[in-house]
Design a protein around this motif. Sequence first.
Motif, PDB file in Angstrom:
ATOM      1  N   SER A  78       0.707  -0.961  -0.369  1.00 20.69           N
ATOM      2  CA  SER A  78      -0.131   0.132   0.150  1.00 20.69           C
ATOM      3  C   SER A  78       0.487   1.326   0.325  1.00 20.69           C
ATOM      4  O   SER A  78       1.967   1.783   0.905  1.00 20.69           O
ATOM      5  CB  SER A  78      -1.101   0.253   1.801  1.00 20.69           C
ATOM      6  N   VAL A  79       1.227   1.599  -1.066  1.00 20.95           N
ATOM      7  CA  VAL A  79       1.813   2.790  -0.962  1.00 20.95           C
ATOM      8  C   VAL A  79       1.321   3.774  -1.721  1.00 20.95           C
ATOM      9  O   VAL A  79      -0.157   4.335  -2.157  1.00 20.95           O
ATOM     10  CB  VAL A  79       2.419   3.306  -2.182  1.00 20.95           C
ATOM     11  N   GLU A  80       1.592   5.531  -1.022  1.00 24.59           N
ATOM     12  CA  GLU A  80       0.756   6.686  -1.820  1.00 24.59           C
ATOM     13  C   GLU A  80       0.321   6.791  -3.012  1.00 24.59           C
ATOM     14  O   GLU A  80       1.949   6.329  -3.017  1.00 24.59           O
ATOM     15  CB  GLU A  80       1.781   7.868  -0.679  1.00 24.59           C
ATOM     16  N   TYR A  82      -1.857   5.817  -3.187  1.00 22.86           N
ATOM     17  CA  TYR A  82      -3.122   4.465  -3.099  1.00 22.86           C
ATOM     18  C   TYR A  82      -2.928   3.703  -1.089  1.00 22.86           C
ATOM     19  O   TYR A  82      -4.394   3.157  -1.136  1.00 22.86           O
ATOM     20  CB  TYR A  82      -2.760   3.240  -3.864  1.00 22.86           C
ATOM     21  N   ASP A  83      -2.272   4.084  -0.145  1.00 17.14           N
ATOM     22  CA  ASP A  83      -2.255   3.520   0.752  1.00 17.14           C
ATOM     23  C   ASP A  83      -4.102   4.370   1.924  1.00 17.14           C
ATOM     24  O   ASP A  83      -4.509   3.566   2.121  1.00 17.14           O
ATOM     25  CB  ASP A  83      -1.821   4.491   1.521  1.00 17.14           C
ATOM     26  N   GLU A 158      -1.733  -2.659 -10.221  1.00 15.80           N
ATOM     27  CA  GLU A 158      -0.152  -2.492 -10.598  1.00 15.80           C
ATOM     28  C   GLU A 158       0.294  -2.294 -11.311  1.00 15.80           C
ATOM     29  O   GLU A 158      -0.127  -2.626 -12.179  1.00 15.80           O
ATOM     30  CB  GLU A 158       0.371  -4.091 -10.153  1.00 15.80           C
ATOM     31  N   ARG A 159       1.375  -2.045 -11.642  1.00 17.29           N
ATOM     32  CA  ARG A 159       1.689  -1.362 -12.783  1.00 17.29           C
ATOM     33  C   ARG A 159       2.708  -2.365 -13.335  1.00 17.29           C
ATOM     34  O   ARG A 159       3.370  -2.819 -12.891  1.00 17.29           O
ATOM     35  CB  ARG A 159       3.456  -0.062 -12.853  1.00 17.29           C
ATOM     36  N   GLN A 195      -1.355   0.804 -15.914  1.00 19.59           N
ATOM     37  CA  GLN A 195      -1.724  -0.417 -15.103  1.00 19.59           C
ATOM     38  C   GLN A 195      -2.447  -1.291 -15.092  1.00 19.59           C
ATOM     39  O   GLN A 195      -3.431  -1.151 -15.618  1.00 19.59           O
ATOM     40  CB  GLN A 195      -2.293   1.516 -13.913  1.00 19.59           C
ATOM     41  N   GLU A 223       5.508  -4.036 -10.374  1.00 20.76           N
ATOM     42  CA  GLU A 223       5.435  -2.920  -9.250  1.00 20.76           C
ATOM     43  C   GLU A 223       3.682  -2.418  -8.458  1.00 20.76           C
ATOM     44  O   GLU A 223       3.325  -2.296  -9.044  1.00 20.76           O
ATOM     45  CB  GLU A 223       5.673  -1.544 -10.141  1.00 20.76           C
ATOM     46  N   ARG A 225       1.046  -0.561  -5.736  1.00 22.09           N
ATOM     47  CA  ARG A 225       1.012  -0.251  -5.916  1.00 22.09           C
ATOM     48  C   ARG A 225       0.048  -0.290  -4.643  1.00 22.09           C
ATOM     49  O   ARG A 225      -0.547  -0.161  -3.398  1.00 22.09           O
ATOM     50  CB  ARG A 225      -0.274   1.055  -6.468  1.00 22.09           C
ATOM     51  N   LEU A 226      -1.185  -1.219  -4.630  1.00 24.57           N
ATOM     52  CA  LEU A 226      -2.113  -1.687  -3.580  1.00 24.57           C
ATOM     53  C   LEU A 226      -2.421  -3.546  -3.386  1.00 24.57           C
ATOM     54  O   LEU A 226      -2.587  -3.766  -4.801  1.00 24.57           O
ATOM     55  CB  LEU A 226      -3.217  -1.007  -3.771  1.00 24.57           C
TER      56      LEU A 226
END
Length: 243
Positions: A78-80, A82-83, A158-159, A195, A223, A225-226
């Motif tokens: 969970s990255v910014e 998207y967190d 994810e990317r 994405q 990568e 992202r969430l």
Amino acid sequence: MSLPGTPSDRVDGILANGDGDITTLFVSMARRHPDGTDAEYLRWHTLDHRPEQHRLAAVRASLRLVSTPACRAARAASVEPYDEIDHVMTYFFSAPSGMEGFLGLSRALGDAGRKLPLLPPVERGVYGVQSRRAADRVKVGAHVLPWWPATGVYVLLERGAEPTDHLLGVDGVAGAWTAQTLDVDARLANAPTGQSLTYFFLDDDPVAVADRLQPMLTQRTTEIRLAAPFHTIVPHEWDRYVP
């Protein structure tokens, strides 16, 4: 209890009768309500706004998801920014062209005084469906999963993309849809190109399934992202699952 018969995706006679016509997803991801009135928002959206969208011929299904504190604690990634996502709303369209009517209906509902201020947005995306899979044990075909009564959805954003078929063997995962961002009008979406979004449809407690998925997700080279479990809304129990 095991359901009887042969899975739909193995029966040509079943598949010949249609596939549900879904090609496109509109996905709105948002933060929790700034005043903590998430339950009141869910009540309005589920009883008023969401049903109205189904008067549009291009809207084939819809799905609303909520992250609870337990869901948030079970996230594998969970990255910014998207967190910050605690609400996910998805409309399933037969074609991207259906978006024009979607915007027009939104304006008409607003003119009728039928809209509340939206939850604070994180990202909106329009996605083209790339693949659909269903676990044999649930019997229903992969194309009809949006209408299947899931307990929740595990969202993988994810990317890039990697196969997820092996995750269908995880207990509680009934099937998966994967889609990729489409290039659309900025009025509709701001999700970046490239994405990938996968929905794992669940039939067990989302937090329990998240614990089972986590070791496998950490092995992916994309990568992420969430990677997060979400509950589906329980009608008329608006405060049962809230952030």
